[in-house]
Scaffold this motif. Structure first.
Motif, PDB file in Angstrom:
ATOM      1  N   UNK A  61       6.813  37.641  27.733  1.00  0.00           N
ATOM      2  CA  UNK A  61       7.622  37.444  28.587  1.00  0.00           C
ATOM      3  C   UNK A  61       7.623  36.229  29.374  1.00  0.00           C
ATOM      4  N   UNK A  62       8.860  35.680  29.632  1.00  0.00           N
ATOM      5  CA  UNK A  62       8.863  34.473  30.540  1.00  0.00           C
ATOM      6  C   UNK A  62       9.764  34.802  31.516  1.00  0.00           C
ATOM      7  N   UNK A  63       9.337  34.032  32.791  1.00  0.00           N
ATOM      8  CA  UNK A  63      10.061  34.251  34.084  1.00  0.00           C
ATOM      9  C   UNK A  63      11.279  33.172  33.989  1.00  0.00           C
ATOM     10  N   UNK A  64      12.340  33.572  34.754  1.00  0.00           N
ATOM     11  CA  UNK A  64      13.651  32.570  34.891  1.00  0.00           C
ATOM     12  C   UNK A  64      12.978  31.063  35.328  1.00  0.00           C
ATOM     13  N   UNK A  65      12.331  31.189  36.425  1.00  0.00           N
ATOM     14  CA  UNK A  65      11.886  29.699  36.848  1.00  0.00           C
ATOM     15  C   UNK A  65      11.240  28.727  35.858  1.00  0.00           C
ATOM     16  N   UNK A  66      10.382  29.430  35.092  1.00  0.00           N
ATOM     17  CA  UNK A  66       9.787  28.622  33.923  1.00  0.00           C
ATOM     18  C   UNK A  66      10.802  28.186  32.872  1.00  0.00           C
ATOM     19  N   UNK A  67      11.451  28.992  32.529  1.00  0.00           N
ATOM     20  CA  UNK A  67      12.350  28.601  31.574  1.00  0.00           C
ATOM     21  C   UNK A  67      13.685  27.505  32.123  1.00  0.00           C
ATOM     22  N   UNK A  68      13.838  27.526  33.357  1.00  0.00           N
ATOM     23  CA  UNK A  68      14.950  26.701  34.047  1.00  0.00           C
ATOM     24  C   UNK A  68      14.103  25.303  34.100  1.00  0.00           C
ATOM     25  N   UNK A  69      12.755  25.412  34.418  1.00  0.00           N
ATOM     26  CA  UNK A  69      12.125  24.127  34.519  1.00  0.00           C
ATOM     27  C   UNK A  69      11.829  23.246  33.142  1.00  0.00           C
ATOM     28  N   UNK A  70      11.743  24.177  32.085  1.00  0.00           N
ATOM     29  CA  UNK A  70      11.593  23.659  30.859  1.00  0.00           C
ATOM     30  C   UNK A  70      12.793  23.254  30.517  1.00  0.00           C
ATOM     31  N   UNK A  71      13.892  23.762  30.736  1.00  0.00           N
ATOM     32  CA  UNK A  71      15.408  23.173  30.355  1.00  0.00           C
ATOM     33  C   UNK A  71      15.481  21.865  30.964  1.00  0.00           C
ATOM     34  N   UNK A  72      14.998  21.799  32.368  1.00  0.00           N
ATOM     35  CA  UNK A  72      15.264  20.495  32.902  1.00  0.00           C
ATOM     36  C   UNK A  72      14.290  19.227  32.408  1.00  0.00           C
ATOM     37  N   UNK A  73      13.089  19.858  32.211  1.00  0.00           N
ATOM     38  CA  UNK A  73      12.438  18.809  31.315  1.00  0.00           C
ATOM     39  C   UNK A  73      12.647  18.293  30.124  1.00  0.00           C
ATOM     40  N   UNK A  74      13.618  19.206  29.332  1.00  0.00           N
ATOM     41  CA  UNK A  74      14.016  19.117  27.862  1.00  0.00           C
ATOM     42  C   UNK A  74      15.354  18.189  28.209  1.00  0.00           C
ATOM     43  N   UNK A 114      15.905  34.050  24.664  1.00  0.00           N
ATOM     44  CA  UNK A 114      14.579  33.882  24.942  1.00  0.00           C
ATOM     45  C   UNK A 114      14.281  35.027  25.817  1.00  0.00           C
ATOM     46  N   UNK A 115      15.120  35.457  26.851  1.00  0.00           N
ATOM     47  CA  UNK A 115      14.618  36.429  27.965  1.00  0.00           C
ATOM     48  C   UNK A 115      14.269  37.840  27.145  1.00  0.00           C
ATOM     49  N   UNK A 116      15.007  38.082  26.185  1.00  0.00           N
ATOM     50  CA  UNK A 116      15.353  39.497  25.824  1.00  0.00           C
ATOM     51  C   UNK A 116      14.321  39.357  24.437  1.00  0.00           C
ATOM     52  N   UNK A 117      14.232  38.500  23.870  1.00  0.00           N
ATOM     53  CA  UNK A 117      13.205  38.679  22.457  1.00  0.00           C
ATOM     54  C   UNK A 117      12.191  38.013  22.074  1.00  0.00           C
ATOM     55  N   UNK A 118      11.746  36.876  22.855  1.00  0.00           N
ATOM     56  CA  UNK A 118      10.585  36.037  22.798  1.00  0.00           C
ATOM     57  C   UNK A 118       9.476  36.922  22.999  1.00  0.00           C
ATOM     58  N   UNK A 119       8.524  36.661  22.324  1.00  0.00           N
ATOM     59  CA  UNK A 119       7.225  37.343  21.956  1.00  0.00           C
ATOM     60  C   UNK A 119       6.396  37.570  23.302  1.00  0.00           C
TER      61      UNK A 119
END
Length: 465
Positions: A77-90, A70-75
């Motif tokens: 740019x997404x920061x790490x904090x957002x990704x980790x929070x989304x992971x916790x929500x999921x 996701x960090x490398x290829x998502x259309x």
């Protein structure tokens, strides 16, 4: 080391991740397998698919791989904090529909809903079919009422934000804010040619969850819209006001309306049940941890006495509202009328996190006094009455009967001076709310037959769940 520096050149990526995560993740980059390290120390080898403390290595590797892709290829740019929070929500969303990760805004909204207090201007609003945000009613003694806002006023803009395209939830969030802060509304009043701007200062608004009125002399109506921290006290005051309003006519019956009540605090549900019960269990909970196993019983004092009671429920009656319905049904204190309830029989605990966010987690199931779990089942009414309304028939009845004829002979047993073709009036309550009208009729029947006889005639065929 920050999380953002953990995923750079491939060979060092996973070794750097280990600095800020549990030891079980150290070996995701292909170092010494955990079971090999254990074997050197004489420990019992673990499965190659699990780390020393039981975490599944394969899934952790996959998580790291997905994170990196996701960090490398998502259309975007997404920061790490957002990704980790989304992971916790999921992670929480995958457990059940009621567990959730709460950021600070969500946490604040939850507190406002349970406390019944928030910073705002004091209006009830609704969304018209054409999408216009319309004032239903201003709340007394609030900034909105003092500013002269009226029912049917349309809100066109909040500060610099037009209402077009916004949902009601988004609009309400814009109107709420800190006490003392200023808000500008562009309002179009009904019948006005031009909108006007109204400037208000937000204040602490206390929303009431209980309302009451007399349906007829001797018959009261108590509406509980949700279960907040003050709901029990509000209901006690409402019962006292009903008795005062009833005057010399004692309360012969009471309708408790829990339709479309989404629930709320467990403690408030216990307090409402206790208003009508003098003894016995109200509800108990069971969970994995000892402190999640609780039981609540009624106290002897009850402001409602033995006043006949009908409880209205429907598919929107959920959670804490089902606790009340189930307790009164199991204890045969009330007749439950309406349609089957929602069926949410789980208990959520809200836990603060160190970063200011919160965690809402399902920790137990609750059970009615007879041991019924309502989860995914709901409360079945003793008397099923679907929603509807009566319409008064205003058409003239042209049929002619003997009693309508001039010069007719009178009935030998009494006066028949009143023409028989005059139909009795329909009940006013039933015209606007059929279920409520039927509840009122049932209460009247209970007073004619006697409460015990009415319960015996009504409950046995439908009380089994």
């Amino acid at each position: 080391m920050s999380a953002s520096s953990s995923f750079r050149p491939a060979p060092r990526r996973l070794r750097q991740l280990a600095v800020s995560v549990p030891l079980s993740l150290v070996l995701l980059g292909g170092g010494v397998p955990a079971h090999a390290e254990d074997a050197r120390q004489g420990a019992t080898p673990t499965s190659s698919s699990e780390s020393a403390n039981g975490l599944p290595l394969e899934e952790l590797r996959t998580f790291a791989e997905v994170f990196e892709r996701i960090k490398r290829t998502y259309v975007d740019e997404v920061d790490d904090r957002t990704l980790l929070k989304n992971a916790m929500r999921g992670m929480l969303a995958g457990l059940d529909p009621h567990s959730a990760y709460l950021d600070q805004d969500d946490w604040q909204d939850l507190r406002e809903n349970t406390d019944g207090e928030f910073g705002g201007i004091g209006i009830e609003v609704g969304m018209e079919e054409d999408g216009q945000l319309t004032i239903i009613a201003p709340i007394d003694d609030t900034p909105a009422s003092r500013a002269g806002l009226q029912p049917r006023d349309v809100i066109l803009k909040i500060d610099d934000t037009p209402m077009e395209g916004l949902s009601m939830t988004e609009s309400v969030k814009l109107m709420r804010g800190e006490e003392g802060s200023t808000i500008r509304l562009l309002v179009l009043s009904e019948g006005a040619d031009m909108p006007r701007e109204v400037v208000l200062k937000r204040a602490i608004i206390k929303s009431s969850s209980v309302s009451q009125r007399l349906l007829e002399p001797g018959y009261g109506y108590l509406r509980v819209s949700q279960f907040q921290s003050a709901t029990g006290d509000e209901a006690k005051r409402a019962l006292a006001e009903l008795r005062e309003e009833s005057g010399d006519v004692a309360l012969k019956g009471l309708v408790l309306d829990l339709r479309n009540n989404p629930g709320g605090l467990l403690s408030a549900a216990v307090e409402i049940s206790d208003l009508f019960l003098t003894s016995g269990r109200i509800v108990y909970t069971e969970g994995r941890l000892p402190d999640s196993e609780l039981s609540f019983s009624a106290r002897a004092e009850t402001p409602a006495g033995d006043t006949p009671l009908v409880v209205l429920i429907n598919g929107g009656t959920a959670s804490a509202a089902e606790i009340v319905s189930g307790a009164l049904q199991d204890q045969r204190r009330a007749i439950i009328m309406g349609t089957e309830s929602f069926g949410k029989g789980s208990v959520q605990n809200v836990m603060p996190l160190g970063n200011g966010d919160g965690l809402k987690l399902t920790t137990a199931l609750y059970f009615t006094p007879n041991g019924r779990s309502i989860q995914a089942e709901g409360i079945r009414p003793d008397v099923e009455v679907v929603r509807g309304r009566l319409e008064r028939d205003t058409r003239r009845d042209f049929s002619v009967r003997e009693a309508d004829l001039d010069g007719r002979l009178d009935n030998a047993n009494g006066d028949s001076s009143t023409p028989s073709s005059k139909a009795p009036d329909s009940p006013v309550v039933a015209e606007s709310d059929y279920q409520l009208g039927e509840a009122l009729n049932l209460l009247k029947g209970m007073n004619v037959l006697g409460r015990s006889a009415a319960l015996k005639a009504t409950l046995p065929a439908t009380s089994e769940q």
